[in-house]
Each structure stands twice: as structure tokens, then as C-alpha cells.
Write an enzyme that holds these catalytic residues in place. Structure first.
Site, short mmCIF file in Angstrom:
data_model
loop_
_atom_site.label_atom_id
_atom_site.label_comp_id
_atom_site.label_asym_id
_atom_site.label_seq_id
_atom_site.Cartn_x
_atom_site.Cartn_y
_atom_site.Cartn_z
N HIS A 104 -24.27 0.51 11.59
CA HIS A 104 -23.00 1.23 11.76
C HIS A 104 -22.38 1.49 10.38
O HIS A 104 -22.50 0.67 9.47
CB HIS A 104 -22.05 0.40 12.62
N GLU A 176 -23.32 9.46 13.73
CA GLU A 176 -21.87 9.32 13.61
C GLU A 176 -21.43 9.81 12.24
O GLU A 176 -21.57 9.08 11.24
CB GLU A 176 -21.46 7.86 13.75
N SER A 222 -14.71 9.78 17.32
CA SER A 222 -13.56 10.33 18.03
C SER A 222 -13.93 11.03 19.34
O SER A 222 -13.34 12.06 19.70
CB SER A 222 -12.76 11.27 17.11
O1 LIG Z 1 -19.08 3.01 17.10
C1 LIG Z 1 -18.25 3.85 17.36
C2 LIG Z 1 -17.83 4.82 16.38
O2 LIG Z 1 -17.60 4.24 15.15
C3 LIG Z 1 -16.79 5.77 16.82
O3 LIG Z 1 -15.50 5.21 16.78
P1 LIG Z 1 -14.26 6.09 17.35
O4 LIG Z 1 -14.67 6.55 18.70
O5 LIG Z 1 -13.10 5.15 17.35
O6 LIG Z 1 -14.10 7.24 16.40
#
Ligand SMILES: O=C[C@H](O)COP(=O)(O)O
Length: 262
Positions: A104, A176, A222
Site C-alpha cells: 500500500h 491506487e 476516493s
Molecule cells: O486502501 C484504500 C485506499 O488507500 C483508498 O483510500 P480512500 O478510499 O480513503 O481514498
């Protein structure tokens, strides 16, 4: 090639055991009787894994409990021993953990995880038959400097170094874009689709066209109930890795519903 979508809630450093219980009870009551055509995964903090395992596997709260699979947010690249603060893959297995989020961007940027360390963790996870959710993504500076493809190619190639085609079939990739994580700024569906298609082409270069067509690539950054349908309609997007919007059971459920509606 039809790929079953996978929606994973990454709770990050949120929700202890009590809040985990509240969420699961609410989510299970909302999903009772629904047949959601997706894999549903929840990744709580390490300390909430025993509670989640108990709720889903021991307390027998209903048939739909088993439809949720458990993920860890990280694992050690080592088996056991003097590694203070680390958690091994075998410890995770004791709590019905099936997936593990690796690479991540928060682990990369805040905790300095390298592509080599992520590769070692992917190998360790596969030794224990855990399914890695292998995260990749570029920063805004890298995108603006025209380095999107080279960054993604390096992350994929180094992260999957010496990973067999058989092990690849148990890996999910999560694209991501770092600039979209927790910012409220989502990649447009066109930007996301382009990146996913590129990642799939890198997998095709490394493993051939069939593994590339089979591998699931989630989008993260997001994702919300309001944008899930458009993102998930893209041909190379196979689900989502969700942070903030998966802390609420109704919001997580709406993302899954909206993202899987025909
Ligand atoms: O692991 C999940 C991601 O980092 C997305 O986070 P988010 O949905 O808060 O932008």
C-alpha cells in the site's frame, strides 16, 4: 473473460474490536438475503482480527457471514523470531485470514517499504496460501512528469519478481493513484481505465495474455457510492479497494451494489 469483482474495505488504523462488532452486525443485517455477485473482503487492524474471525466464523450469525473474507493490512516477510512489532503469515492464518494487502502506498511512503521488501512479503504470503492484494500507483509528481507507465511497470515487475504463474492466479492487483487516496479526488474513469489496461499489458508482457486476462485489478482512491458505478463499468476495472467510504456499513454496501449493477 469474465472476472468476479472484488470489493475490499481497508480500514487502515481505524476501528478496534467494539467498532468492528458494530460494523459487522449492521453489515450482516443489511446484506441478509442479498446475493451480491462479488467477493467481499474486510481488512481490519491486526488487533481486531480475532473479533472479526469470531463474528464471521464462530458466532454463526447467519449464512451470509461466510460470504465475507478477512484480509490483513500487512504481514512480515519473515517466519518468526526477533522482529519486534511484526506479525507473521502463520499468525494471520489462525484468524481465518485469506487475503493480505501488500505494498500500500502508505506502507511505501510512510514506512519506507521497497519493491524488494514487497516482493519478499508476496512470496511469504503465498507460502502460507494467503492471497496478496498487491498495491501499486504513482504520485501526482510522477504522473505530471510523464512517468506514470515507467513507475507502474517497475512496481509490477519488481513486486512480482520470481512469482510463478500459478501464484499469480491468487494475486489481486490494486491500482491506487497516490494523489487520489483519501483526498476526495478520484481518477476519472478514463484515467483509471487507461492505467488498468496498461497494468494488464505489463502482466501480459511478463506472463502472457491468458494470465493477464484473468488477473483481477481493483481501483482504489476516493471510491464512493456515487462514483462506483462509473468506475466499475470500465472493462479493466474489477472491483475496488476502499478506505474512508468503507468505514460505514451502508456506504460500503452501496459501493458494492452500485459497482455490480448491470
Ligand atoms: O486502501 C484504500 C485506499 O488507500 C483508498 O483510500 P480512500 O478510499 O480513503 O481514498
Amino acid at each position: 473473460m469474465s472476472r468476479k469483482p472484488i470489493f475490499a474495505a481497508n480500514w487502515k488504523m481505524n476501528k478496534g474490536a467494539l467498532e468492528t462488532e458494530d460494523f459487522i452486525k449492521s453489515f450482516l443485517s443489511k446484506t441478509q438475503g442479498l446475493n451480491l455477485p462479488a467477493d467481499i473482503v474486510i481488512a481490519p487492524s491486526f488487533v481486531s482480527l480475532p473479533k472479526l474471525a469470531d463474528l464471521l466464523h464462530n458466532s454463526n450469525p447467519g449464512k451470509n457471514a461466510h460470504a465475507i473474507q478477512i484480509a490483513a493490512q500487512n504481514c512480515s516477510e519473515f517466519d518468526s523470531g526477533a522482529y519486534t512489532g511484526e506479525v507473521s503469515v502463520l499468525m494471520l492464518r489462525e484468524f481465518f485470514v485469506h487475503y493480505v494487502i501488500l505494498g500500500h502506498s502508505e506502507r511505501r511512503s510512510i514506512f519506507g517499504e521497497t519493491d524488494a521488501a514487497i516482493n519478499a512479503k508476496i512470496k511469504k504470503a503465498r507460502e502460507a496460501n494467503l492471497k496478496p492484494i498487491f498495491c501499486i500507483g504513482e504520485t501526482l509528481a510522477e504522473r505530471e512528469a510523464g512517468k506514470l507507465e515507467s513507475v507502474l511497470r517497475t512496481q509490477v515487475t519488481e513486486g512480482l519478481k520470481d512469482i510463478s504463474e500459478k501464484d499469480l492466479s491468487d494475486i489481486v492487483i490494486a491500482y491506487e493513484p497516490v494523489w487520489a487516496i483519501g483526498t476526495g479526488v478520484t481518477a476519472s474513469s478514463e484515467q483509471a481505465q487507461d492505467a488498468h489496461a496498461f497494468v494488464r499489458s505489463v502482466i501480459a508482457d511478463l506472463y502472457g495474455s491468458e494470465p493477464a486476462a484473468k488477473i483481477r485489478i481493483q481501483y482504489g482512491g476516493s471510491v464512493k457510492p456515487g462514483n462506483a458505478a462509473e468506475l466499475m463499468a470500465c472493462p479493466d476495472i474489477d472491483g475496488a479497494l476502499i478506505g474512508g467510504a468503507a468505514l460505514d456499513p451502508q456506504s460500503f454496501l452501496e459501493i458494492i451494489k452500485n459497482g455490480t449493477e448491470e
